[in-house]
Design a protein around this motif. Sequence first.
Motif, PDB file in Angstrom:
ATOM      1  N   THR A 132       0.821  -1.190   0.000  1.00 19.34           N
ATOM      2  CA  THR A 132       0.000   0.000   0.000  1.00 19.34           C
ATOM      3  C   THR A 132       0.862   1.250   0.000  1.00 19.34           C
ATOM      4  OG1 THR A 132      -1.870   1.076   1.092  1.00 19.34           O
ATOM      5  CG2 THR A 132      -0.219   0.059   2.532  1.00 19.34           C
ATOM      6  N   GLN A 177      -3.662  -2.463  -1.539  1.00 19.96           N
ATOM      7  CA  GLN A 177      -4.628  -1.570  -0.901  1.00 19.96           C
ATOM      8  C   GLN A 177      -4.470  -0.165  -1.467  1.00 19.96           C
ATOM      9  OE1 GLN A 177      -4.268  -0.581   3.382  1.00 19.96           O
ATOM     10  NE2 GLN A 177      -6.353  -1.386   3.565  1.00 19.96           N
ATOM     11  N   GLY A 178      -5.364   0.172  -2.400  1.00 18.96           N
ATOM     12  CA  GLY A 178      -5.388   1.520  -2.945  1.00 18.96           C
ATOM     13  C   GLY A 178      -4.299   1.839  -3.935  1.00 18.96           C
TER      14      GLY A 178
END
Length: 592
Positions: free
Chosen positions: A115, A143-144
Amino acid sequence: MKLLLGGLLTLCCACCSFGQIFYSNGAVLSMTAGALVQVNGGVELAQSTTLTNQGTVTITKNSTFPIPGTFRIGTNATAGGNGAYLVEQDWINNGTFNAGTSTVTLFGNTQQFITSTNGISTTFNNLILTGTGVGNNRKKTLQGVNAATGLTGILQINSRELETQTNVFSVLNPAVGAVTYTNTFGAEGFVSSLQPGTLSRATNSTGTYMFPTGSSNGTLRFRPIELTPQTNEASQYVVRFNNYDANNDAFNRTQTDGNMCALNPAYYHSIQRVIGSAPTDVRMFYVIADDGDWTGMAHWRTASTNWNDMAATSTAVNGGFTTRTKSGWNFANPGEPYILSTVKPGPPTLNCPTVCENSSNNVFSVTGGSGNFQWTFPSSGTITGGQGTSSVTVDWTTGTGQVTVIDQGTNGCSSQPGNCTPTVNPSPNAQFTYTEDGTSYSFTDQTPGSVSWNWFFGDGNGSSSQNPAHTYEDGAESYQVILIVTNNNGCSGTAVQTIEIFRDIVVPNIITPNNDGTNDFFLIKTAGIKSYDLVIVNRWGNTVFTSSDPAVVWDGKSNGQPVDDGVYFYKLRASSASKEYNYQGNVTVIRN
């Protein structure tokens, strides 16, 4: 304990260990080849820290401090070198990571995240995923952010789930072996994604590229895709496994090109060739015991908003999987969804006979199939038997038209229609004339184009001559004569006439019109007569009755009133087929 570094540090020890948090606040760090550094906590490179790692850094979760087991690169920090990073928790890159030929191993037994808090994507060289966690703790999750392995690196998934969520993981190395995974049936490692996330791979050979896609969202499934380009052109493909009904994404499974009976309701794939033009073999994997058996593949066409059959595919068995492959797929029509399908069987082989106009018992049949067939005929054909079977009998009138048959199968999947248009030959317009001499008749065929003849004279006799003669000897007054002719096309026609044999004219000389049912009418027997003219007058020459039809007989009345008893006079003119007759005489009327 928190180790703070703010200057120059070169680590060349065989083994160095730090507890809790390794924190660099702008230091220049260098680890020489062979150096082993273990941090039982987290590593945070802050400020303008530069780390050059030629050795091995191991970061564990053996800490109660923040970010245990996490490797974090700060906004202005840089990490690089050709060493190894073994990370038990998260990889957070907010700065710069120069992968070189390094290897990053995420070895935690709980869910790990790749991330960034500022949207920085990491390009690894080699990325290895290990651990023993199950369920969500099996996941290594983007994540993202997107992530990648480099031009010479590999992605080694082992038995883990690389969860990209809505992000893209790219394998930039075009080598076939740039992605590996544990392929033990039922325990495979895989890449999962949510729309629009994908696994992306670069290619530059005609080797087979594995996309080990799967999902633990809902039913756990590993359903990979193999793509085999047919040229060495540099290309890029992306794949996502969608572990749910395509209807949920508005790719309605009932909207098809009509060539399929059913589409897989459990899942579908998204596949795109985003760079390149090479025809590509597309192979889908499935498990018959869990997914059902399928006979084809379909592609959603964006322009027509429906599923289209991908035509001929081949099947094979690969370990515990059955595969279905479409060779030389060109990705010619926009649309990324792909799905397993049940293809309608091909049309039955229809045996279409040549028929005659106005003919009966014509046989239409099919070869092979299930034996359960639905036939449709134009208005000129009427099924008289066999509907639902492989053979029907049909009466045909005039004109042609298309005959259709569908194999209705045994599993609810009907075939494509088989069609034929029969050749319809004209039937002869049968007709004949005759002449007579007493009980001897001569018959003449008047049918254009006739080549064979069958005569039935009505008395049990017949002839195959074109123009026969026949004498009637059994004493009957009429006979039904039938002629059946055939022309050069083998078609037949029938003509029927009733002939009456002229035996004699019999005129009564007395009638008793008293309504006792006996001899009440002046009835002249005229079998064989063709024309008839009767006049009856009284003794003063006044006409009391006339008739031009032998069936219209005198009942002893004139203008509806009974005539007086007495003698009346008749005059009869008649003719048969060959003679004329003139009769005159008297008839007595007696009522009592």
